[in-house]
Scaffold this motif. Sequence first.
Motif, PDB file in Angstrom:
ATOM      1  N   ASP A  65     -39.509 -24.574 -53.198  1.00 21.00           N
ATOM      2  CA  ASP A  65     -40.836 -24.168 -53.642  1.00 21.00           C
ATOM      3  C   ASP A  65     -40.865 -22.757 -54.220  1.00 21.00           C
ATOM      4  OD1 ASP A  65     -40.180 -23.102 -51.200  1.00 21.00           O
ATOM      5  OD2 ASP A  65     -42.052 -23.635 -50.197  1.00 21.00           O
ATOM      6  N   ASP A 284     -46.460 -21.225 -55.627  1.00 21.73           N
ATOM      7  CA  ASP A 284     -46.375 -21.156 -54.172  1.00 21.73           C
ATOM      8  C   ASP A 284     -45.667 -19.881 -53.720  1.00 21.73           C
ATOM      9  OD1 ASP A 284     -47.006 -22.916 -51.754  1.00 21.73           O
ATOM     10  OD2 ASP A 284     -44.932 -22.352 -51.368  1.00 21.73           O
ATOM     11  N   ASP A 377     -40.408 -17.265 -43.005  1.00 22.78           N
ATOM     12  CA  ASP A 377     -41.217 -16.673 -44.071  1.00 22.78           C
ATOM     13  C   ASP A 377     -40.552 -15.414 -44.632  1.00 22.78           C
ATOM     14  OD1 ASP A 377     -43.090 -18.652 -43.633  1.00 22.78           O
ATOM     15  OD2 ASP A 377     -44.429 -17.380 -42.445  1.00 22.78           O
ATOM     16  N   THR A 398     -37.911 -28.071 -41.832  1.00 26.62           N
ATOM     17  CA  THR A 398     -39.263 -27.707 -42.275  1.00 26.62           C
ATOM     18  C   THR A 398     -39.539 -28.130 -43.718  1.00 26.62           C
ATOM     19  OG1 THR A 398     -38.449 -25.491 -42.882  1.00 26.62           O
ATOM     20  CG2 THR A 398     -39.408 -25.753 -40.678  1.00 26.62           C
ATOM     21  N   ASP A 400     -40.821 -30.905 -45.135  1.00 33.15           N
ATOM     22  CA  ASP A 400     -42.140 -31.476 -45.400  1.00 33.15           C
ATOM     23  C   ASP A 400     -43.240 -30.430 -45.236  1.00 33.15           C
ATOM     24  OD1 ASP A 400     -40.780 -33.815 -45.773  1.00 33.15           O
ATOM     25  OD2 ASP A 400     -41.664 -34.878 -44.063  1.00 33.15           O
ATOM     26  N   ALA A 401     -43.164 -29.648 -44.156  1.00 33.72           N
ATOM     27  CA  ALA A 401     -44.212 -28.662 -43.880  1.00 33.72           C
ATOM     28  C   ALA A 401     -44.297 -27.617 -44.971  1.00 33.72           C
ATOM     29  CB  ALA A 401     -43.957 -28.001 -42.527  1.00 33.72           C
ATOM     30  N   GLU A 402     -43.154 -27.150 -45.449  1.00 29.76           N
ATOM     31  CA  GLU A 402     -43.139 -26.069 -46.440  1.00 29.76           C
ATOM     32  C   GLU A 402     -43.364 -26.591 -47.860  1.00 29.76           C
ATOM     33  OE1 GLU A 402     -42.912 -22.710 -45.885  1.00 29.76           O
ATOM     34  OE2 GLU A 402     -43.036 -23.150 -43.748  1.00 29.76           O
ATOM     35  N   MET A 403     -42.882 -27.794 -48.141  1.00 31.52           N
ATOM     36  CA  MET A 403     -43.044 -28.348 -49.486  1.00 31.52           C
ATOM     37  C   MET A 403     -44.399 -29.019 -49.675  1.00 31.52           C
ATOM     38  SD  MET A 403     -40.275 -27.604 -51.186  1.00 31.52           S
ATOM     39  CE  MET A 403     -40.277 -28.733 -52.576  1.00 31.52           C
ATOM     40  N   GLY A 404     -45.099 -29.285 -48.570  1.00 33.55           N
ATOM     41  CA  GLY A 404     -46.434 -29.862 -48.665  1.00 33.55           C
ATOM     42  C   GLY A 404     -46.456 -31.330 -49.018  1.00 33.55           C
ATOM     43  N   GLU A 405     -45.370 -32.025 -48.736  1.00 34.62           N
ATOM     44  CA  GLU A 405     -45.307 -33.469 -48.986  1.00 34.62           C
ATOM     45  C   GLU A 405     -44.236 -34.094 -48.116  1.00 34.62           C
ATOM     46  OE1 GLU A 405     -43.330 -34.768 -52.712  1.00 34.62           O
ATOM     47  OE2 GLU A 405     -43.240 -32.631 -53.210  1.00 34.62           O
TER      48      GLU A 405
END
Length: 434
Positions: A65, A284, A377, A398, A400-405
């Motif tokens: 991202d 992002d 982060d 992480t 899915d959580a960081e990529m938002g999908e």
Amino acid sequence: MKTVYRITLGLLLVLTACDNDLDQVPPNIASADSLEDFSGVLNAAYYYQLGSVTPIAVMGDFRADNAFMFEAPFTEFDEFDADLPVMEDQFFGPFYTALYKSILSANNVIENSNDACDVAEAKFLRALSYFKLVQVFGDVTINLAVRPSPEDTSVLARQPAAEVYNTVIIPDLQDAVAALDTEIVNGRASRWAAQALLGKVYLFTGNFGAAETQLGAVVSGASSAGIELQENFEDIFGEENDLNSEIIFATQVSSSIVDEYGFSEFWSWSGGLDTKSLEPLDPDLIAAFDASPGDLRRAVTIDEAILASPKFPQTNGPEHDWIEIRLADVILMYAEALNENGDTAGALVELNKIRERAGLANSVATTPAEVRQAILDERRLELAFEGQRWFDLVRTGTVDAEMGEAINPNYYLFPVPISEILATDGVVTQNPGY
């Protein structure tokens, strides 16, 4: 002034002219048996790392991202489906070939040289090569011979990543740590480089106890070799800052050395100079810096006017070294290991070293979970466009959580070059999903 490993064409022919990646000695060319000094062979192992630099830079940031592609089919980097192999010629194939050439040269030194230091450097480079291969492809072919048998194609079969770690990468790095000098000479591998990489390998394999030991030794002892954080973040990057005090190991780059990689280089991709992505900066990443007001790394890392990164200045671009390991990375990994081992207070001390240089207040994270996220982060902001983001997301679970999908785990890895599958009549297999 950096020192780049110069190799004559004749020596390269002795080492690697070949019909396929695992054919070490071509007909009518002198074999390694006639050599007594293997320093040139070792230089070749360093040299071939060049071909891995841009592919892993693109895979690490454009798959994640931090950056994205504009022009098809390069947009496949942002699509998690079966079509990514179309990028083989520009990224996965050159990456695979370059690293196995480095491995073959390293094997030659390890098997034949009587110089213990040369052998230790070769083991470091072999471990570095296999670590990159495992990060990108998962299971890979293990070859520890100078001349693999052309008759026995079964040796080309991919071996489980865990076996690659346990039988090659970790033992090679342990040997390198034991034999290499603590002094960094002309940017070559040192004990600190081997120990830092070993700690990183342990982190990737979930052995946080061993990671803490190795990374802690580097953090506490590196100053004796002149390794220290640069006072100003901007002084890490750019050709004039190559091999500065923060750099533990870098793949050295020079326009005077012909790079086998024949496409746009890493500084072009991040700087928006390749037409496939003229404005690569992912919104992002901008948002991540927006959430870190006053961060001194922002102006060095992102330029919102051109939607690209000035981190590797385009002036003298072909002279920029590729940073493989630097002290800030090691400190953040050490913080991560401390936190995972229950020393959250100690982790915050290390994390805040990096935040302080960035002009930020101490982290307000308190619980292990909060500190874990804070470190992730911080790694993103500190190491953006250094080829690390995607691999950090995968190893920390992480994505899915960081990529938002929701992303199919098959696509955490990259496709094995189809050319290798065809050349081995299917002995080398493809990763699931491709």
